[in-house]
Design an enzyme around this catalytic site. Structure first.
Site, PDB file in Angstrom:
ATOM      1  N   LYS A 116       0.812  -1.214   0.000  1.00 59.20           N
ATOM      2  CA  LYS A 116       0.000   0.000   0.000  1.00 59.20           C
ATOM      3  C   LYS A 116       0.848   1.268   0.000  1.00 59.20           C
ATOM      4  CE  LYS A 116      -4.100  -1.923   2.242  1.00 59.20           C
ATOM      5  NZ  LYS A 116      -3.741  -3.330   2.112  1.00 59.20           N
ATOM      6  N   GLU A 200      -2.465   6.280   8.326  1.00 61.18           N
ATOM      7  CA  GLU A 200      -3.309   7.196   7.556  1.00 61.18           C
ATOM      8  C   GLU A 200      -4.102   8.071   8.515  1.00 61.18           C
ATOM      9  OE1 GLU A 200      -5.981   5.032   5.103  1.00 61.18           O
ATOM     10  OE2 GLU A 200      -4.489   4.576   3.558  1.00 61.18           O
ATOM     11  N   HIS A 235     -14.025  -2.799   9.863  1.00 61.10           N
ATOM     12  CA  HIS A 235     -13.354  -2.722   8.566  1.00 61.10           C
ATOM     13  C   HIS A 235     -13.676  -3.904   7.648  1.00 61.10           C
ATOM     14  CE1 HIS A 235     -11.182   0.548  10.425  1.00 61.10           C
ATOM     15  NE2 HIS A 235     -10.682  -0.261  11.328  1.00 61.10           N
ATOM     16  N   ARG A 297      -7.428  -8.378  -8.032  1.00 59.64           N
ATOM     17  CA  ARG A 297      -8.162  -9.646  -8.134  1.00 59.64           C
ATOM     18  C   ARG A 297      -9.632  -9.343  -8.291  1.00 59.64           C
ATOM     19  NH1 ARG A 297     -10.561  -9.353  -3.193  1.00 59.64           N
ATOM     20  NH2 ARG A 297      -9.313  -8.561  -1.454  1.00 59.64           N
TER      21      ARG A 297
END
Length: 629
Positions: A116, A200, A235, A297
């Site tokens: 990421k 983040e 999440h 994917r």
């Protein structure tokens, strides 16, 4: 087009890929572990090859065994599904090196988007807006703590190689950062073999918007519009839909163009999803949507895109992998109506969503909506893999109609004795803010207590159980209607008496009136118990008071028991330690997620029988506490 395909996966996604392969006349090959020898995906396939023990790290995550299985079965192509090795660049390279067709993006694209931090840096340079945060190489706890302070709380810790909500923690207070970081690293190492993290800034009212993209080997890249996956718990996506509610054409153009640019930047081929985080505090705005990550994917939620576009994304994957150009140009891809998907899990919302395992003795899914199921009645939900057992997808001309159809479908789910989240899904779909489109990723958390609490059984549910017991007594005793548990009350001249029966539910006596014939789905467990299904919930009634069985294990007696089979991954205390109510004692890992067990009261750890790394069975006593006065 190739003539045979092996799916390097299991459950629902393996069956989904097989369905398209059968329609196209492609031979199917399944792989399975010891635990999956009799699984539905094995029964569906034309051929099946055993690849190892139950643990995924010894079977589904061993690329060499999967490639060997493909060669043994004469498969020409490998489809990875999602999860497991689907985003493993080394596996993709090994597949092509073995002379097989890889149904997925190039290894270079997987690598570019798999980490990421690197992906964000790459796309920021390409002009794609990214979420502010820390993407640095220094992974020391001290540096990460300082960076979190600089970003400002709340802050999100995310596994660099992560996905699916694993290796992710929201930290709202600096004092909780160290513990959350350690938990993220353990979970990330277990799930992805990489414990690195990024930080983040946490958007306080975030919406999860993602765009389905497709590329081919001829340089074409298109989008298939957006999905909204904002209804989440810890999440993990719960409800997904397409298109996103409240999405204007202007904002749609901005986010889909950014997604296509991201795919083009890495030379993307195949199916992929570009995920964005949007600030929902003032509606959807193009300047308040940032790139979050790209999943290289097919996504779990791809059916909602299929429903609104009328396209088969697995077929597109097959054709692109075979070297064909994309079947349609961007101008030929249109939106039609609205689709909503719910993920049906074998879990118990009332006990913290703990996974529920065992044999699906009774298992019925509704008609009238699309159902992608990984299991059938009689199959077993094992402790080794993700507990999702099916997806229910409704498609209608309008969002309101699609939501109503899906809620009705979820209310008709019948699962026993394994527990499910069907009732929880019904209540999520009925949340006023969700229906109004005023959603964000915190919506479930804010209303969690009401969403997990099942309503009491209705009059109709009680009547249905009462009729079963009454008829059973009549058959056993040869009497007509009146039994020791059945009374006639409310006698009035020229009016029928109301027939009632006494039942026991949740250890309490309850009187059921029976003016109606049974109107609910019923499963007779035994002569003493009956399960009645209503609005996605199951209510188990007895015809006599419960008898104590002498088995301990309630948190109030100080015994800390394993709520499910799992592996002990952390011991936070030792015998003799003083603990406070709510303090973590130990951590279990089951179905790829960590579950912390906490002290039920202030006390002293009297015994600690759990051992680090040990596999424990459900109900095992792991520790005992003694109250302090």
């Amino acid at each position: 087009m190739f003539k045979s395909v092996l799916v390097a996966n299991r459950g629902e996604i393996a069956r989904r890929v097989f369905a398209t392969a059968r329609r196209l006349g492609i031979e199917t090959v399944a792989v399975f572990s010891d635990a999956d020898a009799d699984a539905a995906h094995v029964r569906d396939a034309d051929r099946a090859v055993m690849i190892g023990p139950a643990a995924a790290r010894e079977s589904y995550l061993v690329g060499e065994r999967i490639i060997t299985a493909a060669k043994a079965a004469d498969a020409e192509a490998i489809h990875p599904g999602y999860g497991f090795l689907s985003e493993n660049a080394e596996f993709a390279e090994a597949v092509t090196a073995a002379g097989l067709i890889w149904i997925g993006p190039p290894p270079s694209a997987i690598r570019a988007m798999g980490l990421k931090d690197a992906a964000k840096s790459l796309l920021a340079k390409a002009g794609v807006p990214v979420t502010p945060g820390y993407l640095g190489e220094d992974q020391s706890a001290g540096r990460l703590c300082r960076e979190a302070d600089a970003i400002g709380y709340p802050v999100l810790i995310k596994a660099v190689a992560g996905g699916g909500g694993k290796g992710m923690r929201l930290v709202e207070d600096p004092g909780a950062f160290a513990e959350a970081l350690a938990a993220c690293r353990r979970e990330a190492a277990a799930a992805f073999g990489d414990d690195r993290v990024l930080l983040e800034t946490y958007v306080t009212r975030p919406r999860h918007i993602e765009v389905q993209v497709f590329g081919d080997s001829h340089g074409n890249v298109v989008h298939l519009y957006e999905r909204d996956c904002s209804l989440q718990r810890r999440h993990q996506k719960v409800i997904e839909e397409a298109p996103a509610p409240g999405m204007s054409e202007e904002v749609r153009a901005a986010v889909t163009q950014a997604a296509v640019k991201a795919a083009q930047t890495v030379g993307y081929v195949g199916a992929g999803t570009v995920e964005f985080i949007a600030d929902a505090s003032a509606g959807l705005r193009g300047d308040r949507i940032w790139f979050m990550e790209m999943n290289t994917r097919l996504q779990v939620e791809h059916p909602v895109t299929e429903m609104v576009t009328g396209l088969d994304l697995v077929e597109w994957q097959f054709r692109v992998a075979a070297g064909e150009p994309l079947p349609l140009s961007q101008d030929e891809i249109t939106l039609n109506g609205h689709a909503v998907e719910a993920r049906l899990y074998a879990e118990n919302p009332a006990s913290g969503f703990l996974p529920s395992i065992g044999r699906l003795g009774t298992f019925h899914l509704p008609e009238g909506v699309r159902v992608d199921a990984g299991v059938e009645q009689g199959d077993t939900v094992s402790p080794f893999y993700d507990p999702m057992i099916a997806k229910l997808i409704a498609h209608a001309p309008t969002r309101d109609e699609a939501i109503a159809e899906l809620a009705e479908a979820c209310s008709q789910v019948v699962v026993y004795p394994v527990k499910s989240n069907a009732g929880f899904l019904v209540r999520c779909l009925g949340t006023p803010n969700f229906i109004a489109g005023a959603l964000d990723t915190g919506l479930i958390a804010r209303g969690l207590d009401a969403l997990v609490a099942p309503p009491p059984p209705s009059r109709e549910a009680l009547a249905s159980a009462g009729w079963v017991f009454r008829d059973a007594v009549v058959q056993r005793r040869g009497v007509d209607h009146v039994t020791p548990w059945v009374d006639l009350k409310g006698f009035r001249l020229s009016a029928p008496a109301v027939e009632t029966t006494r039942l026991f539910y949740a250890d309490q006596a309850i009187e059921a009136e029976m003016p109606l014939e049974p109107s609910r789905f019923i499963h007779v467990v035994s002569e003493e118990e009956v399960a009645v299904f209503e609005d996605g919930e199951v209510f188990v009634f007895r015809d006599h008071p419960p008898v104590a069985d002498g088995v301990g294990g309630a948190a109030s007696d100080g015994s800390i028991r394993a709520p499910m089979p799992g592996k002990v991954t952390q011991l936070s205390v030792k015998a003799g330690d003083n603990v406070k109510k709510g303090q973590p004692l130990l951590t279990l890992e089951a179905m790829k997620m960590e579950h912390a067990l906490a002290a039920p009261f202030d006390g002293v750890v009297e015994t600690l029988s759990a051992e680090l790394g040990a596999q424990v069975s459900e109900g095992s006593v792991l520790a005992t506490l003694v109250r302090t006065t």
